[in-house]
Motif scaffolding. Structure first.
Motif: not given
Length: 432
Positions: A127-134, A211-215
């Motif tokens: 993963l490079t992008s992880l969006v959770v929010g609601s 996922n240490p490569g998250l941007v």
């Protein structure tokens, strides 16, 4: 004049097919092609042949967004009380993520089943992008039992005590999430909403760790995030060496600490801006391009903060806090600025900095009383291109006088057409 008819393409030959397949297999050539495809196009490609299936399937799964189709439709079907195959849909999601989770690069997981499935997949490490929010939780007719809860956790608790009687003191049943300072008591067979949220937080951090490569990272909008120690959260974030985009949602971290620890951040959204008010005059964070303040703010405070962010291009706030307009005028006059592009300069013992080049300004909630305050603020944004806020008489006048390059003005009839016509007329005059 004769009609033009394009020459039909020759039918594919074995040699041309082999050549095309060989070219598609090269990632550097395949990715520019896929960037121009919509999801249905990629779905068609994977049906052409086994070779194309192998090449295009990873691209099909590079982005998983539960806010878009087909995930939204799946969630509606799964959440429908009268739709019988609910459990089958959940099982299919888990099986699908288990098979293709290692291909995912960008994940928007607002559906708890998807977050659960991805966190449980040890192969989902790209993963490079992880969006959770609601987070949306599907309805269950029967309460969750403790065994199901423990099995759902990425890191099962070391100790679980059972109690058949709610009043039993020595054997009170509790579920201990080791990193959570809060502890609650739950009766057997019942999992209340607080525990459900803590399980979501556990899955979120499990996914961050693998996922240490998250941007890009957006936290869940859950109060349980604040049950964690700030030291734990910062320790996990410091492991993300490529982090550039951070949305803390409701998590109460100090903004000054975040900027100091992550000077390469380009986008930051925070709930509490108190830390930004104690920045020293020498603290300059030039890499930050987008600042989101998820609260109501005083414009006098915003002005002070902006001079520490000379590279800022986008400013977003939730709403305007009430303050005397006279005080705002005085503050604007008291902050020294220079239009020099060479960055901070020194005037005696005083550090003088260039204002940020704000190009986009957004306010979620505005009232007519905010008009004059907004007008005073936008005077400081001469390079403004886009504004999304309540634009009334004073603000519109300030935009016309000080924001020559305006391109978009949301919520106003005619938008920025007058600004565009003025620039076109000025260009025509210069060309004469």
């Amino acid at each position: 004049m004769t009609d033009f008819h394009p020459t039909p393409l020759p039918p594919p030959t074995p040699a041309s097919t082999i050549t095309i397949n060989a070219l598609i297999y090269i990632p550097e050539l395949l990715q520019p092609i896929v960037d121009h495809f919509e999801r249905p196009d990629i779905c068609s490609c994977i049906l052409v042949s086994r070779h194309w299936n192998q090449c295009f399937t990873p691209s099909l799964w590079h982005t998983v967004d539960t806010l878009s189709k087909p995930w939204q439709e799946l969630f509606r079907r799964h959440d429908c009380k009268y739709d019988l195959p609910r459990d089958k849909i959940a099982a299919r999601v888990r099986e699908t993520i288990a098979s293709h989770g290692h291909h995912i690069r960008h994940l928007t997981a607002t559906w708890n089943i998807v977050l659960e499935a991805v966190a449980a997949n040890s192969g989902c490490t790209n993963l490079t992008s992880l969006v959770v929010g609601s987070v949306m939780y599907h309805r269950k007719v029967t309460p969750l039992d403790l065994k199901t809860v423990i099995a759902a956790l990425p890191h099962p608790p070391l100790t679980v005590l059972y109690a058949t009687d709610q009043t039993a003191t020595p054997l009170v049943q509790w579920l201990h999430l080791p990193w959570v300072s809060n502890r609650r008591i739950y009766r057997t067979g019942i999992v209340n909403e607080d525990l459900r949220r803590k399980i979501t937080v556990e899955r979120f951090w499990s996914l961050v760790q693998q996922n240490p490569g998250l941007v890009r990272l957006r936290f869940p909008t859950l109060g349980a995030m604040n049950d964690l120690s700030k030291e734990y959260i910062l320790e996990q974030l410091l492991a993300l060496k490529e982090l550039r985009d951070l949305d803390l949602e409701l998590t109460l971290l100090d903004a000054r600490t975040i900027l100091r620890l992550f000077p390469k951040l380009e986008r930051l959204r925070i709930y509490n801006m108190d830390g930004l008010m104690v920045l020293s005059a020498q603290e300059q964070y030039r890499n930050l391009r987008h600042l989101g303040l998820r609260t109501y703010v005083l414009f006098t405070n915003v002005l002070k903060v902006l001079h520490h962010l000379p590279g800022l291009e986008e400013l977003w706030i939730k709403g305007v806090a009430v303050e005397p307009v006279g005080h705002l005028r005085t503050t604007m006059a008291s902050i020294p600025i220079t239009l020099s592009p060479n960055g901070p300069s020194t005037r005696g013992d005083e550090v003088v900095v260039s204002p940020p080049v704000i190009k986009a300004f957004y306010i979620d909630e505005t009232l007519p009383r905010d008009d004059e305050s907004i007008a005073l603020l936008v005077r400081r944004f001469p390079r403004l291109v886009q504004i999304r806020a309540g634009v009334n008489r004073a603000t519109k006048k300030a935009l016309w006088e000080h924001c020559y390059y305006l391109e978009e003005m949301h919520g106003v009839k005619g938008g920025a057409e007058a600004w565009k016509r003025r620039r076109a007329e000025d260009k025509r005059k210069r060309c004469k």
